[in-house]
Design an enzyme around this catalytic site. Structure first.
Site, short mmCIF file in Angstrom:
data_model
loop_
_atom_site.label_atom_id
_atom_site.label_comp_id
_atom_site.label_asym_id
_atom_site.label_seq_id
_atom_site.Cartn_x
_atom_site.Cartn_y
_atom_site.Cartn_z
N GLY A 106 0.35 -8.54 10.92
CA GLY A 106 -0.77 -9.22 11.56
C GLY A 106 -1.33 -10.33 10.69
N PHE A 108 -3.96 -10.41 8.64
CA PHE A 108 -4.45 -10.11 7.30
C PHE A 108 -3.55 -9.20 6.48
CE2 PHE A 108 -8.29 -11.05 9.84
CZ PHE A 108 -8.77 -12.12 9.10
N SER A 110 0.48 -6.75 6.38
CA SER A 110 1.67 -6.13 6.96
C SER A 110 1.83 -4.76 6.31
CB SER A 110 2.92 -6.98 6.70
OG SER A 110 2.91 -8.16 7.48
N LYS A 141 0.87 -1.18 2.30
CA LYS A 141 0.11 -2.21 2.99
C LYS A 141 0.00 -3.44 2.09
CE LYS A 141 -4.19 -2.99 5.54
NZ LYS A 141 -5.39 -2.36 6.14
N ASP A 228 -14.27 0.34 13.49
CA ASP A 228 -13.16 -0.09 14.35
C ASP A 228 -12.37 1.13 14.83
OD1 ASP A 228 -11.72 -1.97 15.72
OD2 ASP A 228 -10.37 -2.45 14.06
#
Length: 543
Positions: A106, A108, A110, A141, A228
Site C-alpha cells: 500500500g 505507507f 508492504s 512490515k 481503525d
C-alpha cells in the site's frame, strides 16, 4: 482484491484513499482453497487448530512456504523483484529471514511472509500464542519513507506498549537501515472476511467478538485507541476460532484534557468513554436556542439550508482517522476528545455485517453523507442530541423520520431470517443476545456506549463451561499494564526516561529499582507480576 486466503495488516479497499490520516494498504489474499461450507459446522464451535503433528498440518506448513508458486508468472516476478529491492535496502533481512511471499502492499507499507532463520536462538515466549502453528513464520512490515518519522515512531512505540495484550499482534523486533524501517511480527493464519461472514455459525461469530473485545479491553486499559477497527485489521481463522488485532499505524493515546470543546468530559478510569457534563442554565439555554433556530431553517428554501460555498468560519479540526463506514458519530462530528468508544462503534458495525449478511453496509463518499446515512437510521432527534453533545448543530431539509429505527429492527429489516432463525431455541437466544449487543455497541452518544469490558460481561459473549464463568468474568484473565493490578503501587515511571520500573527486594531486604523490558511487569487478572509473586502468595486451595 482476491477473495480467498490470508490477509495481513491492510486497509479495506473501501478505505479513503485521499484521507491524510488513513493508512491505505491494499492486501492481496494468498491463493488457497476457498473455505467450504462444510468446514464450518453449524452445530458446533469452530474446530480448534491442531498442534501441527499430523500429516495434514505438516502439509499446510509446507504450503505456507510455497504459496507464491500459486500466483501467475507476472505477479511472481513482481514480488521477487520487491524481495531483491528490500534485501538491497536492508541487507540484514537476507541474513536473518527467508522471504516467502507478499501479504500486502500500500501507500505507507508492504508486508511479507518470511521464515525466521534464527528463531531458535532467541526467547520467543513473549509473543508465541496458541493460534501460532509454526513460530518460524513471521510477517515483515516494511514501512516506506512516505510515512512521517512521528507516525513511524508512534506505531513502533505503541506496538511495544501492547506487548502481552490478548489477541493483539506482538512486536518481535524492529530495526532501521538508513531511511528504511522494518517491523517483524508473528504470522497469523487467517481467512478473508468475505469468504465466511455470510456462513459463519453464531458460535463462530461469538468467538470472533470475544477475541476482538479482549484485544480492545487490554489496549484501552493502556489508554490506547486503535482508531481503525475493521475486518481487514482483525485476522480471524474460522477453523480455530482465534483472531488477532493488527495494524496500529493510526493508533493513539487518549487525551485527558481538563476542558474540551464538547459537552462531555475526557475519558477517565472511572468513565472510559467520558461522561455528560452538568451544564449551566445559561449554556443550556444557548444550546436550546441553537436547536430551535436549526429546526426553523429546515422549512426554508433549499438555498437557505446548509452552509455557503465561501464559508469564512474557522475550520474545526480533529482526528478523523479510520475508514469510511466505520467512523463513529463523534469522529464524523469532529469531536476533539475521542476515546475507546470509537473502537466499540466500529466493532458494532462489523457485527452488523454478520447480522445483515451485507458487506459493506454503507455507501457514503464523505463524512457529511455518512452523517446523513446514520441520521436516516437513528432519526433526526437522536442525531440532534449527538450533535449538541459535541457542540455542533445538525441541520438538513432531507426528509427523514424524527424517531428513527432501533438497530435490531434495522438488522431484521435487511435480513428477515433473523426474526425466525430456524426455530432452534439455542440459536434464537444467541441471536437475540447479538441484537441487544449490537444495540449497545452502536449507541450514538459515546458516554453511554458500552465499553469493551462491559461487552465481555454481555450474555452474547459469555462462554458456557469455559475457563471462566460470568461471575468470575474477564477480570480473571485480562492482562493489566505496568502500574495497574494488585502490585501496581510497586511500579513507577523513571523520572528521567519515563520508562516503567519496579521496586524489588534485594539482599538483606534492601529495596532496589529494576527497569522493565518490553512485556515485563504485567499482571494477569488479580495475580501480581512476576517480580512481586513472592509478596502476594497464592491462597491455599482447599482439597
Amino acid at each position: 482484491m482476491d477473495t480467498t486466503g490470508d490477509e495481513l495488516y491492510d486497509a479495506d479497499p473501501d478505505a479513503d484513499a485521499d484521507d491524510d490520516d488513513d493508512e491505505d494498504v491494499t492486501i492481496r489474499a494468498e491463493p488457497q482453497p476457498e473455505l467450504e461450507d462444510e468446514e464450518v459446522d453449524d452445530d458446533d464451535t469452530p474446530e480448534v487448530a491442531d498442534d501441527g503433528e499430523d500429516e495434514e498440518d505438516d502439509g499446510s506448513e509446507t504450503d505456507e512456504e510455497t504459496t507464491i508458486q500459486l500466483r501467475d508468472k507476472v505477479e511472481r516476478e513482481e514480488i521477487e523483484s520487491e524481495f531483491a529491492e528490500l534485501i538491497a535496502a536492508v541487507p540484514r533481512i537476507a541474513q536473518e529471514y527467508a522471504l516467502l511471499d507478499r501479504l500486502g502492499t500500500g501507500t505507507f507499507s508492504s508486508v511479507y511472509k518470511a521464515r525466521d532463520l534464527r528463531q531458535a536462538e532467541y526467547d520467543n515466549s513473549l509473543w508465541i500464542t496458541p493460534d501460532i502453528r509454526n513460530s518460524e513464520f513471521v510477517a515483515i512490515k516494511r514501512i516506506y519513507v512516505t510515512s512521517s518519522p512521528d507516525r513511524i515512531s508512534n506505531e513502533i512505540f505503541i506496538l511495544a506498549e501492547v506487548a502481552g495484550c490478548r489477541n493483539v499482534a506482538q512486536l518481535i523486533t524492529a530495526f532501521r537501515e538508513r531511511d528504511q524501517v522494518v517491523a517483524v511480527m508473528p504470522y497469523h493464519r487467517n481467512v478473508d472476511f468475505r469468504t465466511y461472514y455470510q456462513k459463519l455459525p453464531i458460535v463462530g461469530i461469538q468467538s470472533y467478538f470475544r477475541c476482538l473485545f479482549r484485544a480492545l479491553r487490554d489496549i484501552h486499559a493502556r489508554g490506547i485507541v486503535h482508531r481503525d477497527v475493521k475486518p481487514a485489521n482483525f485476522l480471524f481463522d474460522p477453523r480455530s476460532g482465534n483472531g488477532v488485532l493488527v495494524d496500529f499505524g493510526l493508533a493513539m493515546h487518549v487525551s485527558s484534557q481538563s476542558s474540551t470543546g464538547c459537552n462531555h468530559s475526557s475519558p477517565t478510569a472511572e468513565f472510559p468513554h467520558g461522561r455528560f457534563l452538568d451544564l449551566e442554565d445559561t449554556w443550556q439555554h444557548t444550546l436550546r436556542r441553537a436547536r430551535r433556530e436549526a429546526r426553523a431553517r429546515k422549512a426554508l428554501p433549499s438555498d437557505k439550508v446548509g452552509y455557503p460555498a465561501d464559508d469564512h468560519r474557522p475550520v474545526s479540526k480533529a482526528n478523523r482517522a479510520g475508514t469510511r463506514g466505520f467512523r463513529a458519530p463523534e469522529v464524523l462530528l469532529k469531536c476533539d476528545d475521542q476515546s475507546g468508544a470509537i473502537d466499540v462503534w466500529a466493532a458494532g458495525t462489523v457485527l452488523m455485517f454478520f447480522l445483515t449478511q451485507r458487506f459493506p453496509l454503507y455507501s457514503a463518499s464523505d463524512d457529511v453523507e455518512a452523517l446523513m446515512e446514520l441520521a436516516a437510521i437513528i432519526g433526526y432527534k437522536a442525531m440532534e442530541r449527538v450533535a449538541i453533545l459535541h457542540n455542533r448543530t445538525f441541520l438538513t431539509n432531507v426528509p427523514m423520520s424524527d424517531e428513527g429505527i432501533p438497530w435490531r429492527e434495522f438488522a431484521i429489516l435487511l435480513n428477515p431470517s433473523l426474526d425466525d432463525p430456524d426455530g432452534e431455541p439455542e440459536r434464537s437466544e444467541a441471536l437475540e443476545d447479538a441484537l441487544d449487543f449490537v444495540e449497545k455497541c452502536l449507541e450514538p452518544q459515546a458516554p453511554t456506549r458500552m465499553t469493551a469490558r462491559e461487552a465481555l460481561y454481555h450474555p452474547f459473549l459469555r462462554e458456557d463451561g469455559a475457563e471462566y464463568t460470568l461471575e468470575e468474568d474477564d477480570d480473571e484473565l485480562c492482562v493489566r499494564p505496568p502500574g495497574d493490578g494488585i502490585c501496581g503501587h510497586l511500579h513507577r515511571r523513571d523520572e528521567v526516561t519515563g520508562e516503567w520500573c519496579v521496586i524489588v527486594r534485594g539482599e538483606g531486604d534492601q529495596e532496589r529499582v529494576v527497569q522493565l523490558a518490553v512485556g515485563e511487569g504485567l499482571c494477569v487478572g488479580r495475580e501480581p507480576c512476576s517480580f512481586h509473586a513472592d509478596l502476594f502468595p497464592a491462597p491455599a486451595v482447599e482439597e
